[in-house]
Scaffold this motif. Structure first.
Motif, mmCIF file in Angstrom:
data_model
loop_
_atom_site.group_PDB
_atom_site.id
_atom_site.type_symbol
_atom_site.label_atom_id
_atom_site.label_comp_id
_atom_site.label_asym_id
_atom_site.label_seq_id
_atom_site.Cartn_x
_atom_site.Cartn_y
_atom_site.Cartn_z
ATOM 1 N N UNK A 173 4.820 1.565 -0.251
ATOM 2 C CA UNK A 173 5.352 2.496 -1.247
ATOM 3 C C UNK A 173 5.338 3.890 -0.638
ATOM 4 N N UNK A 174 6.507 4.553 -0.607
ATOM 5 C CA UNK A 174 6.562 5.872 0.015
ATOM 6 C C UNK A 174 6.361 6.973 -1.016
ATOM 7 N N UNK A 175 5.422 7.862 -0.742
ATOM 8 C CA UNK A 175 5.112 8.975 -1.644
ATOM 9 C C UNK A 175 5.263 10.270 -0.858
ATOM 10 N N UNK A 176 5.962 11.253 -1.470
ATOM 11 C CA UNK A 176 6.144 12.525 -0.797
ATOM 12 C C UNK A 176 5.107 13.513 -1.320
ATOM 13 N N UNK B 114 0.837 -1.197 0.000
ATOM 14 C CA UNK B 114 0.000 0.000 0.000
ATOM 15 C C UNK B 114 0.878 1.255 0.000
ATOM 16 N N UNK B 115 0.239 2.410 -0.227
ATOM 17 C CA UNK B 115 0.982 3.670 -0.251
ATOM 18 C C UNK B 115 1.025 4.304 1.136
ATOM 19 N N UNK B 116 2.165 4.916 1.456
ATOM 20 C CA UNK B 116 2.224 5.783 2.632
ATOM 21 C C UNK B 116 2.648 7.176 2.155
ATOM 22 N N UNK B 117 1.899 8.181 2.578
ATOM 23 C CA UNK B 117 2.226 9.552 2.194
ATOM 24 C C UNK B 117 3.044 10.180 3.310
ATOM 25 N N UNK B 118 4.197 10.749 2.960
ATOM 26 C CA UNK B 118 5.022 11.449 3.939
ATOM 27 C C UNK B 118 4.973 12.935 3.613
ATOM 28 N N UNK B 119 4.675 13.769 4.612
ATOM 29 C CA UNK B 119 4.522 15.207 4.372
ATOM 30 C C UNK B 119 5.615 15.998 5.070
ATOM 31 N N UNK B 120 6.065 17.050 4.427
ATOM 32 C CA UNK B 120 7.065 17.970 5.019
ATOM 33 C C UNK B 120 8.291 17.224 5.525
ATOM 34 N N UNK B 121 8.782 16.309 4.697
ATOM 35 C CA UNK B 121 9.953 15.526 5.102
ATOM 36 C C UNK B 121 11.136 16.408 5.495
ATOM 37 N N UNK B 122 11.238 17.572 4.799
ATOM 38 C CA UNK B 122 12.391 18.459 5.022
ATOM 39 C C UNK B 122 12.408 19.031 6.436
ATOM 40 N N UNK B 123 11.270 18.983 7.122
ATOM 41 C CA UNK B 123 11.235 19.532 8.485
ATOM 42 C C UNK B 123 11.572 18.493 9.554
ATOM 43 N N UNK B 124 11.749 17.237 9.115
ATOM 44 C CA UNK B 124 12.136 16.199 10.073
ATOM 45 C C UNK B 124 13.662 16.059 10.055
ATOM 46 N N UNK B 125 14.250 15.676 11.179
ATOM 47 C CA UNK B 125 15.703 15.445 11.218
ATOM 48 C C UNK B 125 16.020 14.222 10.363
ATOM 49 N N UNK B 126 17.260 14.140 9.929
ATOM 50 C CA UNK B 126 17.676 12.976 9.128
ATOM 51 C C UNK B 126 17.451 11.677 9.895
ATOM 52 N N UNK C 123 14.907 8.872 8.664
ATOM 53 C CA UNK C 123 15.441 7.550 8.312
ATOM 54 C C UNK C 123 14.718 6.449 9.082
ATOM 55 N N UNK C 124 14.502 6.698 10.346
ATOM 56 C CA UNK C 124 13.816 5.696 11.154
ATOM 57 C C UNK C 124 12.393 5.454 10.627
ATOM 58 N N UNK C 125 11.687 6.541 10.308
ATOM 59 C CA UNK C 125 10.308 6.389 9.807
ATOM 60 C C UNK C 125 10.316 5.644 8.475
ATOM 61 N N UNK C 126 11.256 6.012 7.577
ATOM 62 C CA UNK C 126 11.311 5.358 6.259
ATOM 63 C C UNK C 126 11.670 3.885 6.399
ATOM 64 N N UNK C 127 12.607 3.573 7.295
ATOM 65 C CA UNK C 127 12.947 2.175 7.541
ATOM 66 C C UNK C 127 11.718 1.408 8.026
ATOM 67 N N UNK C 128 10.974 2.057 8.899
ATOM 68 C CA UNK C 128 9.789 1.401 9.455
ATOM 69 C C UNK C 128 8.759 1.115 8.352
ATOM 70 N N UNK C 129 8.523 2.108 7.494
ATOM 71 C CA UNK C 129 7.524 1.886 6.442
ATOM 72 C C UNK C 129 8.040 0.894 5.382
ATOM 73 N N UNK C 130 9.366 0.805 5.232
ATOM 74 C CA UNK C 130 9.924 -0.217 4.335
ATOM 75 C C UNK C 130 9.674 -1.619 4.885
#
Lengths: 266, 266
Positions: B150-153, B122-134, B138-145
């Motif tokens: 599927x990660x969508x910005x 399924x799709x996961x939408x990530x918003x305002x990624x630039x405002x999160x720390x690296x 990374x932890x959130x993206x690893x978790x959704x992986x």
């Protein structure tokens, strides 16, 4: 129906009649029918005639076929019943006709959409049973038993009211939902990337055949218009509650809608 | 999420926090969580905090939790994003927060509704990624992986428009459909005997939780009202075509709606 009636021994052989030659050929290839012929020829060859065509064509074909048959039984499986029984009632040979609506189908059409077991445990509505001969009715009931359908008796008028609420409005709701999202897609290119299970489920019926559905909506215009009005009114209730930031009213509307749970789960 | 994050080795242990004590106990019994505690205690024990609560409570909890965390990552999974990121943006600690919307769910809620594999593909939408720390991102993206999503910005504003069209309106459509039929049922007792697959599919979402959906509709009021208006207009198009006995127009509307086919099948 052809697939299961053959597989389960009710039909020795199935003769297909289709105005679309490609579909006719395809039905042969798939083994759904054993031969293809014209309507006049088919009438002479068979014991049972099943009319599974758009409901406006159903009426034309009843007018054409009923005067030509003797002991054959004519069964229609259309999604409206009042205009169809009215047409049949004008014929001296009315008793050889059985009006039925097997409540099962998918959003797909054509021979490639045929699947075995589609009708198992579903409802079939039989209308004006008293106007069919014992022989015709017994044959139709046996056929629907072989298809493992629950038989429900209803007058044609009630059938059309119920069908509007249980089936026809679901289709309009789904078509309009698809149109709304496709309309927005003109400005928002990636809108469908997000589509998930909920969207697929509510929009599934929007894939349905316009040829099949336009005559249904028109023949059942009075009831479909009534349920459309009710439906639009409830949508306005949601809009009003939103406009008023009325969380209590939104909760009440949804809590009332939740009462559908035991019905869907039964 | 807890089920799959444990099963797939992302989470060593899951700490549950729930205001509903019965649900908390049930989550323990089902092995979804390893222990239950209060929110203050939980914050100190964990590396990742997932906010999976109604979206109004999400905002309250962001305001409560963000000032209390250091290296922990706070991820919300709510169905609206603009009001939520606005709330998060007011905090100095914004960078530890990741705004996400995993587009998956069912009409059921509570611990007994938890199923493994729900998020796969399924799709996961990530918003305002630039405002999160690296580190947080990374932890959130690893978790959704790990959840195989599927990660969508997308920016939060666009997310809320798209969610209104792809998810929120489907729910209102389904709630209103259930209300229409339940309303008619008062006069027509046996209406549900006829219910078939098409009805079940369009009405399924009407079983959804009012507690979850009322705050979503209110937070996304502007977009939900817009799509409701579009939707009601298309319903009126059907009504008008019916009123005019305009089979051609009905066919056109449905043929346009059929363009949803390749999108649903992809």
């Amino acid at each position: 129906m052809a697939l299961d009636l053959k597989k389960r021994g009710f039909a020795e052989s199935v003769v297909g009649v289709d105005t679309n030659e490609k579909n006719a050929q395809r039905a042969m290839e798939l083994g759904i029918v054993d031969e293809i012929t014209g309507i006049e020829g088919a009438i002479k060859m068979v014991d049972v005639i099943i009319l599974a065509v758009p409901v406006d064509a159903t009426i034309e074909l009843i007018n054409k076929i009923l005067p030509q048959i003797n002991m054959q039984v004519l069964i229609d499986v259309g999604s409206t019943k009042e205009p169809i029984v009215k047409a049949a009632n004008l014929h001296e040979n009315r008793k050889q006709f059985v009006a039925a609506h097997p409540m099962a189908g998918t959003e797909f059409s054509g021979p490639d959409a045929a699947i075995s077991g589609l009708f198992d445990d579903k409802a079939v509505i039989l209308c004006e049973k008293e106007k069919s001969s014992e022989q015709a009715l017994k044959l139709a009931c046996d056929m629907f038993s072989i298809l493992k359908m629950r038989q429900i008796e209803m007058n044609a008028q009630n059938h059309d009211v119920h069908a509007a609420y249980i089936s026809h409005i679901s289709h309009i709701s789904s078509f309009a939902l698809a149109l709304s999202v496709l309309h927005k897609e003109k400005d928002e290119k990636s809108i469908f990337e997000m589509a998930s299970g909920g969207f697929a489920s509510t929009v599934r019926l929007a894939k349905s055949s316009p040829d099949m559905w336009a005559p249904i909506f028109l023949q059942n215009k009075k009831n479909v218009t009534e349920v459309l009005d009710t439906y639009i009114n409830f949508l306005y209730e949601f809009k009003l509650a939103l406009f008023n930031n009325d969380q209590g009213r939104l909760m009440d509307l949804m809590t009332m809608a939740n009462k559908i749970r035991p019905i869907l789960d039964s």
